[in-house]
Scaffold this motif. Structure first.
Motif, PDB file in Angstrom:
ATOM      1  N   ALA A  89     -22.519  11.435  18.976  1.00 31.87           N
ATOM      2  CA  ALA A  89     -22.790  12.250  20.168  1.00 31.87           C
ATOM      3  C   ALA A  89     -22.046  13.568  20.001  1.00 31.87           C
ATOM      4  CB  ALA A  89     -22.315  11.540  21.427  1.00 31.87           C
ATOM      5  N   THR A  90     -22.556  14.611  20.635  1.00 31.92           N
ATOM      6  CA  THR A  90     -21.914  15.924  20.553  1.00 31.92           C
ATOM      7  C   THR A  90     -21.433  16.348  21.931  1.00 31.92           C
ATOM      8  OG1 THR A  90     -23.367  16.565  18.743  1.00 31.92           O
ATOM      9  CG2 THR A  90     -22.255  18.349  19.924  1.00 31.92           C
ATOM     10  N   VAL A  91     -20.125  16.605  22.029  1.00 35.51           N
ATOM     11  CA  VAL A  91     -19.542  17.169  23.242  1.00 35.51           C
ATOM     12  C   VAL A  91     -18.902  18.486  22.837  1.00 35.51           C
ATOM     13  CG1 VAL A  91     -17.795  16.907  25.043  1.00 35.51           C
ATOM     14  CG2 VAL A  91     -19.181  14.952  24.359  1.00 35.51           C
ATOM     15  N   GLY A  92     -19.395  19.587  23.420  1.00 37.66           N
ATOM     16  CA  GLY A  92     -18.906  20.906  23.061  1.00 37.66           C
ATOM     17  C   GLY A  92     -17.458  21.113  23.447  1.00 37.66           C
ATOM     18  N   LYS A  93     -17.145  20.928  24.730  1.00 38.11           N
ATOM     19  CA  LYS A  93     -15.759  21.066  25.163  1.00 38.11           C
ATOM     20  C   LYS A  93     -15.521  20.300  26.453  1.00 38.11           C
ATOM     21  CE  LYS A  93     -16.528  25.637  27.233  1.00 38.11           C
ATOM     22  NZ  LYS A  93     -16.070  27.019  27.274  1.00 38.11           N
ATOM     23  N   ILE A  94     -14.259  19.980  26.664  1.00 37.86           N
ATOM     24  CA  ILE A  94     -13.803  19.289  27.859  1.00 37.86           C
ATOM     25  C   ILE A  94     -12.847  20.249  28.557  1.00 37.86           C
ATOM     26  CG2 ILE A  94     -12.504  17.316  28.744  1.00 37.86           C
ATOM     27  CD1 ILE A  94     -13.456  15.840  26.135  1.00 37.86           C
ATOM     28  N   ALA A  96     -10.744  21.454  32.382  1.00 38.31           N
ATOM     29  CA  ALA A  96     -10.278  21.125  33.729  1.00 38.31           C
ATOM     30  C   ALA A  96      -9.411  22.281  34.208  1.00 38.31           C
ATOM     31  CB  ALA A  96      -9.483  19.827  33.734  1.00 38.31           C
ATOM     32  N   ASN A  97      -9.818  22.886  35.299  1.00 39.41           N
ATOM     33  CA  ASN A  97      -9.062  23.965  35.923  1.00 39.41           C
ATOM     34  C   ASN A  97      -8.710  25.085  34.949  1.00 39.41           C
ATOM     35  OD1 ASN A  97      -9.024  22.594  38.475  1.00 39.41           O
ATOM     36  ND2 ASN A  97      -7.518  21.223  37.573  1.00 39.41           N
ATOM     37  N   GLY A  98      -9.680  25.477  34.149  1.00 39.83           N
ATOM     38  CA  GLY A  98      -9.501  26.590  33.234  1.00 39.83           C
ATOM     39  C   GLY A  98      -8.829  26.260  31.914  1.00 39.83           C
ATOM     40  N   VAL A  99      -8.422  25.007  31.717  1.00 36.06           N
ATOM     41  CA  VAL A  99      -7.767  24.586  30.474  1.00 36.06           C
ATOM     42  C   VAL A  99      -8.776  23.795  29.648  1.00 36.06           C
ATOM     43  CG1 VAL A  99      -5.886  23.216  29.476  1.00 36.06           C
ATOM     44  CG2 VAL A  99      -5.522  24.490  31.609  1.00 36.06           C
ATOM     45  N   GLU A 100      -8.842  24.086  28.351  1.00 39.64           N
ATOM     46  CA  GLU A 100      -9.734  23.351  27.454  1.00 39.64           C
ATOM     47  C   GLU A 100      -8.930  22.303  26.698  1.00 39.64           C
ATOM     48  OE1 GLU A 100     -12.736  24.248  23.740  1.00 39.64           O
ATOM     49  OE2 GLU A 100     -12.394  25.818  25.229  1.00 39.64           O
ATOM     50  N   TYR A 101      -9.494  21.090  26.603  1.00 38.66           N
ATOM     51  CA  TYR A 101      -8.828  19.974  25.939  1.00 38.66           C
ATOM     52  C   TYR A 101      -9.626  19.550  24.717  1.00 38.66           C
ATOM     53  CZ  TYR A 101      -6.196  19.780  30.249  1.00 38.66           C
ATOM     54  OH  TYR A 101      -5.392  20.107  31.314  1.00 38.66           O
ATOM     55  N   ALA A 102      -8.919  19.099  23.679  1.00 38.77           N
ATOM     56  CA  ALA A 102      -9.569  18.680  22.442  1.00 38.77           C
ATOM     57  C   ALA A 102     -10.244  17.317  22.586  1.00 38.77           C
ATOM     58  CB  ALA A 102      -8.553  18.635  21.307  1.00 38.77           C
ATOM     59  N   SER A 103      -9.784  16.511  23.538  1.00 41.21           N
ATOM     60  CA  SER A 103     -10.339  15.164  23.719  1.00 41.21           C
ATOM     61  C   SER A 103     -10.042  14.670  25.128  1.00 41.21           C
ATOM     62  CB  SER A 103      -9.710  14.194  22.709  1.00 41.21           C
ATOM     63  OG  SER A 103      -8.330  14.017  22.998  1.00 41.21           O
ATOM     64  N   LEU A 104     -10.691  13.571  25.498  1.00 36.94           N
ATOM     65  CA  LEU A 104     -10.387  12.951  26.786  1.00 36.94           C
ATOM     66  C   LEU A 104      -8.952  12.436  26.822  1.00 36.94           C
ATOM     67  CD1 LEU A 104     -13.663  10.962  27.488  1.00 36.94           C
ATOM     68  CD2 LEU A 104     -12.772  12.886  28.805  1.00 36.94           C
ATOM     69  N   GLU A 105      -8.456  11.934  25.698  1.00 40.52           N
ATOM     70  CA  GLU A 105      -7.098  11.416  25.627  1.00 40.52           C
ATOM     71  C   GLU A 105      -6.097  12.537  25.881  1.00 40.52           C
ATOM     72  OE1 GLU A 105      -9.485  10.753  23.255  1.00 40.52           O
ATOM     73  OE2 GLU A 105      -9.891   8.803  24.121  1.00 40.52           O
ATOM     74  N   GLU A 106      -6.358  13.724  25.297  1.00 39.31           N
ATOM     75  CA  GLU A 106      -5.455  14.850  25.532  1.00 39.31           C
ATOM     76  C   GLU A 106      -5.468  15.228  27.011  1.00 39.31           C
ATOM     77  OE1 GLU A 106      -5.074  19.582  24.529  1.00 39.31           O
ATOM     78  OE2 GLU A 106      -6.043  18.315  23.021  1.00 39.31           O
ATOM     79  N   TYR A 107      -6.639  15.246  27.620  1.00 46.69           N
ATOM     80  CA  TYR A 107      -6.740  15.549  29.046  1.00 46.69           C
ATOM     81  C   TYR A 107      -5.947  14.541  29.879  1.00 46.69           C
ATOM     82  CZ  TYR A 107      -8.819  15.184  33.709  1.00 46.69           C
ATOM     83  OH  TYR A 107      -8.993  15.059  35.047  1.00 46.69           O
ATOM     84  N   LYS A 108      -6.107  13.253  29.594  1.00 45.98           N
ATOM     85  CA  LYS A 108      -5.441  12.211  30.371  1.00 45.98           C
ATOM     86  C   LYS A 108      -3.926  12.255  30.201  1.00 45.98           C
ATOM     87  CE  LYS A 108      -9.280   8.974  30.577  1.00 45.98           C
ATOM     88  NZ  LYS A 108      -9.757   7.618  30.247  1.00 45.98           N
ATOM     89  N   ASN A 109      -3.448  12.717  29.044  1.00 50.21           N
ATOM     90  CA  ASN A 109      -2.015  12.758  28.768  1.00 50.21           C
ATOM     91  C   ASN A 109      -1.348  14.069  29.136  1.00 50.21           C
ATOM     92  OD1 ASN A 109      -1.825  10.097  27.745  1.00 50.21           O
ATOM     93  ND2 ASN A 109      -2.714  10.781  25.827  1.00 50.21           N
ATOM     94  N   ALA A 110      -2.131  15.028  29.607  1.00 55.89           N
ATOM     95  CA  ALA A 110      -1.572  16.357  29.934  1.00 55.89           C
ATOM     96  C   ALA A 110      -0.802  16.318  31.240  1.00 55.89           C
ATOM     97  CB  ALA A 110      -2.691  17.386  30.009  1.00 55.89           C
TER      98      ALA A 110
END
Length: 110
Positions: A89-94, A96-110
């Motif tokens: 699957a292709t996901v261009g970017k993730i 949240a509130n103007g911040v780009e995350y490399a993965s869902l895990e990075e987002y959850k751990n931020a």
């Protein structure tokens, strides 16, 4: 005033996309979304939490599907986000509130 979206998944529903092309998809927290191969979503916007107590609330982005942006800015509990992104699957970017995350895990751990 609510913004306008192309498609919205309402609570207690399951939406399956097959060979679909959608600009913006608004996803309420107590729904399910299956994005199959051949489907493209320009922007997927999540609202609220995805209830961990109910296995019917999830997003599957299957091999061959494309989601250009997953916007998590309206999520109120990032530990409840249940998105499965299959290999292929292709996901261009993730974002949240103007911040780009490399993965869902990075987002959850931020």
């Amino acid at each position: 005033m609510w913004p306008v979206y192309d498609v919205a998944a309402v609570n207690y529903s399951t939406t399956t996309l097959n060979n679909s092309k959608i600009g913006s998809f608004y996803f309420w927290n107590q729904a399910a979304l299956i994005v199959n191969s051949g489907s493209v979503i320009e922007e997927l916007i999540l609202l609220g939490n995805m209830n961990n107590g109910n296995n019917n609330n999830y997003i599957n982005i299957n091999a061959g599907a494309v989601v250009k942006v997953i916007d998590l800015s309206k999520v109120t509990d990032k530990n409840r986000v249940k998105i499965n992104i299959e290999a292929g699957a292709t996901v261009g970017k993730i974002v949240a509130n103007g911040v780009e995350y490399a993965s869902l895990e990075e987002y959850k751990n931020a």
